[in-house]
Design a protein around this motif. Sequence first.
Motif, PDB file in Angstrom:
ATOM      1  N   THR A  21       0.783  15.084  -0.573  1.00  0.00           N
ATOM      2  CA  THR A  21       0.363  14.232   0.548  1.00  0.00           C
ATOM      3  C   THR A  21      -1.122  14.430   0.845  1.00  0.00           C
ATOM      4  O   THR A  21      -1.577  15.566   1.074  1.00  0.00           O
ATOM      5  CB  THR A  21       1.186  14.579   1.808  1.00  0.00           C
ATOM      6  N   THR A  22      -1.857  13.362   0.858  1.00  0.00           N
ATOM      7  CA  THR A  22      -3.273  13.481   1.214  1.00  0.00           C
ATOM      8  C   THR A  22      -3.404  13.694   2.717  1.00  0.00           C
ATOM      9  O   THR A  22      -2.492  13.375   3.498  1.00  0.00           O
ATOM     10  CB  THR A  22      -4.043  12.194   0.843  1.00  0.00           C
ATOM     11  N   ASP A  25      -2.797  10.368   4.338  1.00  0.00           N
ATOM     12  CA  ASP A  25      -1.412   9.958   4.556  1.00  0.00           C
ATOM     13  C   ASP A  25      -0.704  10.853   5.574  1.00  0.00           C
ATOM     14  O   ASP A  25       0.207  10.387   6.279  1.00  0.00           O
ATOM     15  CB  ASP A  25      -0.653   9.916   3.230  1.00  0.00           C
ATOM     16  N   ARG A  28      -1.819   9.138   8.752  1.00  0.00           N
ATOM     17  CA  ARG A  28      -1.307   7.775   8.961  1.00  0.00           C
ATOM     18  C   ARG A  28       0.211   7.701   8.965  1.00  0.00           C
ATOM     19  O   ARG A  28       0.809   7.024   9.810  1.00  0.00           O
ATOM     20  CB  ARG A  28      -1.841   6.843   7.859  1.00  0.00           C
ATOM     21  N   GLU A  29       0.834   8.391   7.996  1.00  0.00           N
ATOM     22  CA  GLU A  29       2.279   8.211   7.818  1.00  0.00           C
ATOM     23  C   GLU A  29       3.099   9.258   8.564  1.00  0.00           C
ATOM     24  O   GLU A  29       4.252   9.018   8.896  1.00  0.00           O
ATOM     25  CB  GLU A  29       2.630   8.227   6.323  1.00  0.00           C
ATOM     26  N   HIS A  32       1.255   9.188  12.505  1.00  0.00           N
ATOM     27  CA  HIS A  32       1.109   7.794  12.965  1.00  0.00           C
ATOM     28  C   HIS A  32      -0.237   7.563  13.649  1.00  0.00           C
ATOM     29  O   HIS A  32      -0.363   6.728  14.535  1.00  0.00           O
ATOM     30  CB  HIS A  32       2.264   7.388  13.884  1.00  0.00           C
ATOM     31  N   LYS A  38      -6.830   3.243   5.086  1.00  0.00           N
ATOM     32  CA  LYS A  38      -6.770   3.388   3.631  1.00  0.00           C
ATOM     33  C   LYS A  38      -7.310   2.103   3.001  1.00  0.00           C
ATOM     34  O   LYS A  38      -6.660   1.068   3.047  1.00  0.00           O
ATOM     35  CB  LYS A  38      -5.341   3.646   3.153  1.00  0.00           C
TER      36      LYS A  38
ATOM     37  N   HIS B  42       4.319   1.182  12.356  1.00  0.00           N
ATOM     38  CA  HIS B  42       5.435   2.105  12.567  1.00  0.00           C
ATOM     39  C   HIS B  42       6.263   1.683  13.779  1.00  0.00           C
ATOM     40  O   HIS B  42       7.411   2.073  13.911  1.00  0.00           O
ATOM     41  CB  HIS B  42       4.902   3.523  12.800  1.00  0.00           C
ATOM     42  N   TYR B  50       8.984   3.111   1.112  1.00  0.00           N
ATOM     43  CA  TYR B  50       7.685   2.821   0.510  1.00  0.00           C
ATOM     44  C   TYR B  50       7.849   2.178  -0.863  1.00  0.00           C
ATOM     45  O   TYR B  50       8.597   2.688  -1.701  1.00  0.00           O
ATOM     46  CB  TYR B  50       6.868   4.107   0.370  1.00  0.00           C
ATOM     47  N   GLU B 121       4.555   9.282  -1.834  1.00  0.00           N
ATOM     48  CA  GLU B 121       4.307  10.171  -2.977  1.00  0.00           C
ATOM     49  C   GLU B 121       5.421  10.033  -4.015  1.00  0.00           C
ATOM     50  O   GLU B 121       5.165  10.043  -5.223  1.00  0.00           O
ATOM     51  CB  GLU B 121       4.189  11.624  -2.506  1.00  0.00           C
ATOM     52  N   ARG B 124       5.083   6.613  -5.805  1.00  0.00           N
ATOM     53  CA  ARG B 124       3.940   6.615  -6.738  1.00  0.00           C
ATOM     54  C   ARG B 124       4.272   7.408  -7.994  1.00  0.00           C
ATOM     55  O   ARG B 124       3.992   6.966  -9.117  1.00  0.00           O
ATOM     56  CB  ARG B 124       2.713   7.210  -6.037  1.00  0.00           C
ATOM     57  N   MET B 193     -11.745  -5.107   2.685  1.00  0.00           N
ATOM     58  CA  MET B 193     -11.522  -3.669   2.854  1.00  0.00           C
ATOM     59  C   MET B 193     -10.046  -3.310   2.988  1.00  0.00           C
ATOM     60  O   MET B 193      -9.610  -2.258   2.523  1.00  0.00           O
ATOM     61  CB  MET B 193     -12.291  -3.144   4.085  1.00  0.00           C
ATOM     62  N   PRO B 195      -6.432  -3.621   1.808  1.00  0.00           N
ATOM     63  CA  PRO B 195      -5.657  -4.182   0.696  1.00  0.00           C
ATOM     64  C   PRO B 195      -4.563  -5.112   1.219  1.00  0.00           C
ATOM     65  O   PRO B 195      -4.127  -4.995   2.363  1.00  0.00           O
ATOM     66  CB  PRO B 195      -5.028  -2.938   0.048  1.00  0.00           C
ATOM     67  N   LYS B 270       7.762  -1.114   2.919  1.00  0.00           N
ATOM     68  CA  LYS B 270       6.355  -1.519   3.021  1.00  0.00           C
ATOM     69  C   LYS B 270       5.630  -1.317   1.705  1.00  0.00           C
ATOM     70  O   LYS B 270       5.887  -0.348   0.971  1.00  0.00           O
ATOM     71  CB  LYS B 270       5.651  -0.817   4.170  1.00  0.00           C
TER      72      LYS B 270
END
Lengths: 169, 734
Positions: A21-22, A25, A28-29, A32, A38, B42, B50, B121, B124, B193, B195, B270
């Motif tokens: 996890t960055t 993220d 953000r995730e 929240h 991003k 959210h 995801y 994650e 991906r 900017m 996406p 999402k």
Amino acid sequence: MAKVSFDVNGETHQFELDTRTTLLDALREHLHLTGTKKGCDHGQCGACTVIVDGRRINSCLTLAVMHQGDEITTIEGLGTPDALHPLQAAFVEHDGYQCGYCTPGQICSAVAVLAEVKAGIPSHVTTDLNAPVRLTNAELRERMSGNICRCGAYSNIAEAISAVAGRSA
Amino acid sequence: MRFEHSATFNPIDQLKVIGHPTSRIEGPLKTTGTAPYAYERHDVVANQAYGYVVGAAIGKGRIAAIDLDAAKAAPGVLTIVTADSAGKLGKGARNAAPLLGGPEIAHYHQAVAVVVAGTFEQARAAAQLVRIDYVKGDGKFDLAAERDSVSIPDPTIGGPADTAVGDFASAFVAAPVQLDATYTTPDQGHAMMEPHASIAAWDGDKLTIWTSNQMIAWGAEDMAKTLGIPKENVRLVSPHIGGGFGGKLFLRADVLLAALGARAAGRPVKVALQRPLMFNNTTHRPATIQRIRIGAERDGRITAIGHESWSGNVSEGEPDMAVSQTRLLYAGANRMTATRLATLDLPEGNAMRAPGEASGMMALEIAIDELVDKLGIDPVALRIANDTQVDPEHPKRRFSQRQLVQCLNEGAARFGWSKRNAKPGQVRDGRWLVGMGVAAAFRNNLVTKSAARVRLDQQGRVTVETDMTDIGTGSYTIIAQTAAEMMGVPLEKVGVRLGDSDFPVSCGSGGQWGGNNSTAGVYAACTKLRETIAQKLGFNSEEAVFADGAVRSGNRSVPLAHAAGAGDLVAEDAIEYGDLAKTYQQSTFGAHFVEVGVDADTAEIRVRRMLAVCAAGRILNPKAARSQVIGAMTMGVGAALMEDLVVDKRHGLFVNHDLAGYEVPVHADIPHQDMIFLDETDPISSPMKAKGVAELGICGVAAAVANAVHNATGVRVREYPITLDKLLEWLDVD
């Protein structure tokens, strides 16, 4: 999975995170805190800029688990709609944005740029390394160049930052 | 409301709120990171999974086999959707290539699978485990190579393929001064900017999508068509859009894959298109080859003007209409244009900011500068000498307003044009060769139906609802200003809700039509609300005055809050247009002035000064409108100096498909920009008397930069972008 804790905008958060996890993220995730954007997830656009222990970084290029004990400031930590940070107010006044997506990153960068200049940290375009750094047009634009604004609000962003720094763009 | 006759005095002309440089009303949200964008919702639905998109690894061909076993077994994976498992899909009316490919592959990075997992994650990582065997087909990827095997495009899309007035061929040959030059513009990416991103949630057979889209009604309609479900079952919500520039006009793969993934996973999903996927997966501005021929008298008057353009697209795709401005911008009795289309297997070409004129002006306004070289006439004077106040193809048809000459003169005075040395390569500032360039700006004004709903509540607050979008253009603010002006309330008393397909259908954001048409729709709805209020109060609606939060007639005055009575008063209407757009040519005009420095040793080009002067009808909010123009000027610098989607002609893809490879202007590239609007109202365009500005600002900028580079160095580059390698061989390195 790994445990990590760090401060975000003055509040300590404990996480148990996928190590992939960055920081972006995590914000953000998991928290929240979606003000940090991003745009590319590759360190190419600057929309995810946050301030970690006083330095601005691309939060997409760093893993959350690397920040144990760090103090992180995001756009939400600078001001609120009812109590804007001076740079946030200046961006509104000078229309230093359009779509708003790069804006939190621009503002976090700008906050750090003003601190860098104050601290005398040179940049690629600094001509005299022995003199105090001055926020010239070239210095300002060089230091902000990691934050892309595709709407092209650069001229207004420069004016907003300059207004807060007490100079003309 | 039908708009069929030139507008007369109306409440907008009070200019108590309209025309003021009001800061954006959503500014405090955007600057604090609290304006919610699509992927960030959210708050709207729980349990979001995801999706991660897999793009085709070939430019043309088909999938022989997909092995999903390893990906499906990966931790956290909920489902994987491919064309095999998606069920029967239709295609949106506005999509040329299918959004989900397989087995046939239409273009590189066409989506072929979405992997859905519990975390980003996991999705991906699992996406990397999808194994696909492709059979590569023979694709056509080289526009120049296809130039001689082009087709004549269908005139119902984009305009006529051929136009002719007088006898161009004879007049060109007979002209004492002739220019015949060919220019090229590369493929360009929108590179907004934010996406493309969507969250999809099913509730039974009802689908809700929080997305990032410029044209809500088009998106909902094409989503329904693609899925084969009734339009009423699709709701699109898009209150904030992180840039579009035409790239979010249409339904794209994020929307479809989120919906398919959510259906297969049985929970909300999402999807954001990964940045390196965007340039090949979505649309782009197509490359052009343009040949321009101009014949002129020695005094500079144009007698023959011809413009031919070649561009490519996937089958069912449209040409870039790069010739369009040449039909209208300059006088000349003998004229022709021709548009040709090659079928290419590159990603789909489509609208990007000022489609047609942006590419066309890049070429035409260099051509005019080249004519200057042959004539020895000042570039500003030459343009003025060829001004026309009528449509050159239909001389009885006047422009509604046309202040091109005023823009050029005003700009020349303000920029210090008289100090320019007409002879190239003469001005030095240290190591910099300095030059100035000018170009006209031109973009048509388009009028189209737009609806809105307006509500007055018991607190005297006015709320506007319309599916109009704000993509950074200032829609929230100018719509609030319009409602405030019409209803006689301060701006703080107006709420604006946008971007929801449950709201009345607006013009949407595109083609620089958003500002004028969406506010005209709000004007229509407010007019109806004024009548409703007046009737309720027993006022003659013709005489009722709405001001200071009250409605007044004779010596009676009632606060608006009281007028609403027990419940809200609601009115809905649309602006619809008669044939004024046929009777008059409606266009917007400007002049761009640029000063560049070119490093005498390295040929590095730096933009030193920029000025735009624009005349584009009433400017509803000078602060937001100016931002649109300087933003467009910035994108024009990108087009001039760096933007270039480089085609791999063997494998059929844009090689530089991320924000490091596809260079766009950054802070250091852009100096302080000057921009002014000329005073203008255009009663032919709408009751707002406004026109578009957002695309006018890019038209001509790149040519002004190119002309400045020529003035600085004497080198004429006809292939964009003007990179230093194209100058270096011509410069005397001292």
